[in-house]
Structure formats: C-alpha cells, structure tokens
Enzyme design. Structure first.
Site, mmCIF file in Angstrom:
data_model
loop_
_atom_site.group_PDB
_atom_site.id
_atom_site.type_symbol
_atom_site.label_atom_id
_atom_site.label_comp_id
_atom_site.label_asym_id
_atom_site.label_seq_id
_atom_site.Cartn_x
_atom_site.Cartn_y
_atom_site.Cartn_z
ATOM 1 N N HIS A 18 1.319 -3.395 -11.027
ATOM 2 C CA HIS A 18 1.388 -3.076 -9.456
ATOM 3 C C HIS A 18 0.416 -1.606 -9.230
ATOM 4 O O HIS A 18 1.023 -0.732 -9.582
ATOM 5 C CB HIS A 18 2.903 -2.825 -9.341
ATOM 6 C CG HIS A 18 3.200 -2.670 -7.793
ATOM 7 N ND1 HIS A 18 3.992 -1.457 -7.445
ATOM 8 C CD2 HIS A 18 3.073 -3.557 -6.624
ATOM 9 C CE1 HIS A 18 4.087 -1.759 -6.217
ATOM 10 N NE2 HIS A 18 3.718 -2.742 -5.677
ATOM 11 N N ARG A 19 -0.462 -1.619 -8.470
ATOM 12 C CA ARG A 19 -1.190 -0.585 -8.172
ATOM 13 C C ARG A 19 -1.615 -0.040 -9.414
ATOM 14 O O ARG A 19 -1.925 1.214 -9.314
ATOM 15 C CB ARG A 19 -0.296 0.633 -7.259
ATOM 16 C CG ARG A 19 0.626 -0.085 -6.190
ATOM 17 C CD ARG A 19 1.148 0.963 -5.604
ATOM 18 N NE ARG A 19 2.154 0.391 -4.650
ATOM 19 C CZ ARG A 19 3.266 0.893 -4.004
ATOM 20 N NH1 ARG A 19 3.222 2.337 -3.844
ATOM 21 N NH2 ARG A 19 4.000 0.465 -3.113
ATOM 22 N N GLU A 45 -3.270 -5.052 -9.382
ATOM 23 C CA GLU A 45 -2.785 -5.402 -7.855
ATOM 24 C C GLU A 45 -3.552 -4.414 -7.001
ATOM 25 O O GLU A 45 -3.515 -3.127 -7.381
ATOM 26 C CB GLU A 45 -1.334 -5.304 -7.617
ATOM 27 C CG GLU A 45 -0.961 -5.921 -6.551
ATOM 28 C CD GLU A 45 -0.102 -4.861 -5.699
ATOM 29 O OE1 GLU A 45 0.213 -5.259 -4.333
ATOM 30 O OE2 GLU A 45 0.097 -3.611 -5.772
ATOM 31 N N ASP A 47 -3.940 -2.804 -3.074
ATOM 32 C CA ASP A 47 -3.529 -2.969 -1.623
ATOM 33 C C ASP A 47 -4.802 -2.498 -1.056
ATOM 34 O O ASP A 47 -5.418 -1.487 -1.339
ATOM 35 C CB ASP A 47 -2.361 -2.167 -1.346
ATOM 36 C CG ASP A 47 -1.133 -2.338 -1.981
ATOM 37 O OD1 ASP A 47 -0.774 -3.564 -1.820
ATOM 38 O OD2 ASP A 47 -0.282 -1.540 -2.683
ATOM 39 N N HIS A 60 -2.069 1.994 -0.740
ATOM 40 C CA HIS A 60 -0.961 1.676 -0.280
ATOM 41 C C HIS A 60 -0.687 1.926 1.051
ATOM 42 O O HIS A 60 -0.423 0.773 1.957
ATOM 43 C CB HIS A 60 0.241 1.640 -1.352
ATOM 44 C CG HIS A 60 1.571 1.198 -0.659
ATOM 45 N ND1 HIS A 60 2.294 1.751 -0.042
ATOM 46 C CD2 HIS A 60 1.997 -0.165 -0.973
ATOM 47 C CE1 HIS A 60 3.361 0.640 0.337
ATOM 48 N NE2 HIS A 60 3.179 -0.229 -0.328
ATOM 49 N N GLU A 127 -3.638 -7.505 -1.865
ATOM 50 C CA GLU A 127 -3.058 -7.488 -0.532
ATOM 51 C C GLU A 127 -3.784 -7.085 0.641
ATOM 52 O O GLU A 127 -4.285 -5.873 0.514
ATOM 53 C CB GLU A 127 -1.703 -6.718 -0.918
ATOM 54 C CG GLU A 127 -0.849 -6.746 0.444
ATOM 55 C CD GLU A 127 0.430 -5.965 0.232
ATOM 56 O OE1 GLU A 127 0.871 -5.788 -0.780
ATOM 57 O OE2 GLU A 127 1.355 -6.201 1.276
ATOM 58 N N GLN A 163 -2.730 -11.873 -1.592
ATOM 59 C CA GLN A 163 -1.337 -11.851 -1.137
ATOM 60 C C GLN A 163 -1.169 -10.963 0.406
ATOM 61 O O GLN A 163 -2.205 -10.171 0.361
ATOM 62 C CB GLN A 163 -0.591 -11.362 -1.942
ATOM 63 C CG GLN A 163 -0.995 -9.925 -2.639
ATOM 64 C CD GLN A 163 -0.248 -8.817 -3.341
ATOM 65 O OE1 GLN A 163 0.849 -8.869 -2.988
ATOM 66 N NE2 GLN A 163 -1.063 -7.798 -3.957
HETATM 67 O O1 G3P Z 1 2.280 -6.950 -3.304
HETATM 68 C C1 G3P Z 1 3.705 -6.894 -3.794
HETATM 69 C C2 G3P Z 1 4.355 -5.839 -3.656
HETATM 70 O O2 G3P Z 1 3.449 -4.606 -3.787
HETATM 71 C C3 G3P Z 1 4.648 -5.513 -1.888
HETATM 72 O O3 G3P Z 1 5.182 -4.450 -1.606
HETATM 73 O O4 G3P Z 1 4.855 -2.147 -0.303
HETATM 74 O O5 G3P Z 1 4.400 -2.409 -2.901
HETATM 75 O O6 G3P Z 1 2.818 -3.424 -1.193
HETATM 76 P P1 G3P Z 1 4.324 -3.060 -1.581
HETATM 77 CA CA CA Z 2 1.401 -4.571 -2.686
#
Ligand code: G3P
Ligand code: CA
Length: 264
Positions: A18-19, A45, A47, A60, A127, A163
């Site tokens: 995540h990130r 991941e 964003d 993000h 995302e 996503q």
């Molecule tokens: O993309 C999954 C999760 O990351 C969604 O929440 O705010 O961390 O992008 P956020």
């Molecule tokens: Ca995300």
C-alpha cells in the site's frame, strides 16, 4: 500452504504494498515501491493525482501539504513546481524509528517514471483518485500503460489492476481488470443486487477491513468476486481475514503479510 497460481486466481492471496512499503519508507516514493518488492509484495499500489499541466503523479492526497514541504492543491501546481519539493523529510520527522538520511529530498514520482523504473518487473494496482477533479485522467493512464506494454494481449494477466471508489472512473477502462473500492460504516452490509451489479464490470471489491466479517467476505466470494480489504497492518488482522476467505489485502507492511502467508 498458499497456492501460487495466476495473479487473479481466487486461490491466490495477494500481498499489495500500500503506497509501496509505506510503513517503512515515505509513501509513494521509488524507495517505498522498491522496498515493497524486496518484501515480496505481489503488487505496488499507486494512487494517482494530476498536475495543473496534465501529468499524472503518484500521491495519495489532493494537496501537497501532508507528504511534501509544499502547500496547496496538486491541480494548482505544475509538474516542475512539484518536482522542487521534498517528499521524504516529513516521514523522517513523523516516524523517527524508521527514519533514514537518504529519504531526505526524495522526489514525487510521475506515473511515467514509475513505469519506466519498474517496467515488467512489478505488478501495479493503480487507483484513480478524485476523478471528478481530473477529467481525462483515465485516458492518460490507459495511454501510459499501453506505451509501456503493460496491458493488452501480450501482457501478463493481472499485471495491472485499476481500482477506484468511482464506478464511473472504472468503467472508462473496461478492458483492464477493475476493483471497486468501498467504504463501510459499521456494520458492513452489501446486497446481492449491489454485488451483481459490481460483477458486471469489476473482478473484485476493496472494502475497508475493519467493518467486515466472515459473512460479508463469503457473500462477496459467492458472487464470484475477489476481495482485497484495506489497509491491514497487524498480523492478527491478517490471519483473521485469511481465515474468513479474503483473496488478498492492502498493507503498509508487506513483510508482515509475507511472514503470515509463509507460515500458513
Ligand atoms: O486503495 C485502497 C486504499 O488505499 C483506499 O484508501 O485512502 O488509502 O487510498 P486510500
Ligand atoms: Ca489507494
């Protein structure tokens, strides 16, 4: 033993960094993504936000304030302005236990730079953030993925997943595997009708992990959808979600998830 099959197989439990490995390194920087790979994440991941002059960047927030030494909205700054900023020092100050001198002065990466850097050696879980603010971002994303041959008939199935919380944004890229992000207040409920609808365009859902239970997960699975909850950082939560039947999860600590998966 966790089965090692295709990335999109329902028998697989995907480790999504995540990130990047953002528990260990400043989120959405090249070192964070590299560390995620080193820690055996199946995906990095990303964003996406878009600059004033139309470049997709990996960040993000809609604003620069939290993760750089700049201020204001991304959409009000050009890429060259954003490239002046320090995207690492904030992390050293916020997380002294993980701080490293080399994080100081890290740059905000563009999508293009990330795809150039990792090429086919990474899988990307991307995302589209705030798509209503950035008309055209989906088309730019598609062009970048095509330029790097990461999608299409010759690409590995699942090398890229897109996503979004926005179904409208997802549906602009129907040829790529799509995951519908969801946010639930307690207690999480989802209807057959909602799941049937999501199944018409997406391969899976990504709900916040803390409000879902076994029944929710099983219901999603029975509809033929994958389920990748976010953002799971503790091994007790990882184990519980795996017991309940998830097919992957987003984590800031891919090393912790790898350890859990290795021991099962
Ligand atoms: O993309 C999954 C999760 O990351 C969604 O929440 O705010 O961390 O992008 P956020
Ligand atoms: Ca995300």
């Amino acid at each position: 033993q966790v089965k090692q099959t295709g990335l999109l197989s329902p028998d697989r439990i995907l480790n999504v960094g995540h990130r990047g490995a953002s528990g260990h390194a400043p989120e959405h920087t090249i070192p964070s993504y590299e560390l995620a790979q080193k820690m055996k994440a199946d995906y990095i991941e990303l964003d996406l936000q878009m600059t004033k002059d139309g470049h997709l960047i990996c960040m993000h927030d809609e604003t620069l304030d939290r993760t750089t030494n700049g201020t204001g909205y991304v959409k009000d700054h050009t890429l060259s302005e954003i490239k002046q900023l320090d995207a690492g020092s904030w992390f050293n100050e916020a997380y002294p236990q993980y701080a490293k001198p080399e994080y100081k002065g890290l740059k905000v990466p563009t999508l293009e730079e990330v795809l150039d850097h990792f090429g086919h050696s990474a899988n990307y879980y991307i995302e589209t953030k705030s798509p209503e603010t950035y008309p055209g971002m989906e088309e730019k994303l598609l062009e970048a993925l095509n330029r790097h041959h990461l999608i299409g008939p010759n690409a590995k199935p699942g090398q890229v997943i897109i996503q979004s919380f926005s179904p409208e944004s997802l549906k602009l890229n129907p040829s790529i595997p799509l995951v519908q992000l969801l946010w639930h207040e307690q207690p999480a409920r989802i209807t057959d009708q909602e799941l049937n609808h999501i199944h018409t365009y997406a391969i899976g859902v990504g709900p916040n992990f803390d409000k879902i239970d076994r029944a929710y997960i099983q219901k999603v699975r029975q509809h033929g959808l994958l389920i990748h909850p976010y953002t799971v950082n503790e091994q007790t939560d990882m184990n519980r979600l795996i017991d309940w039947g998830v097919t992957g999860m987003f984590t800031n600590f891919p090393d912790r998830l790898h350890e859990v998966l290795k021991d099962r």
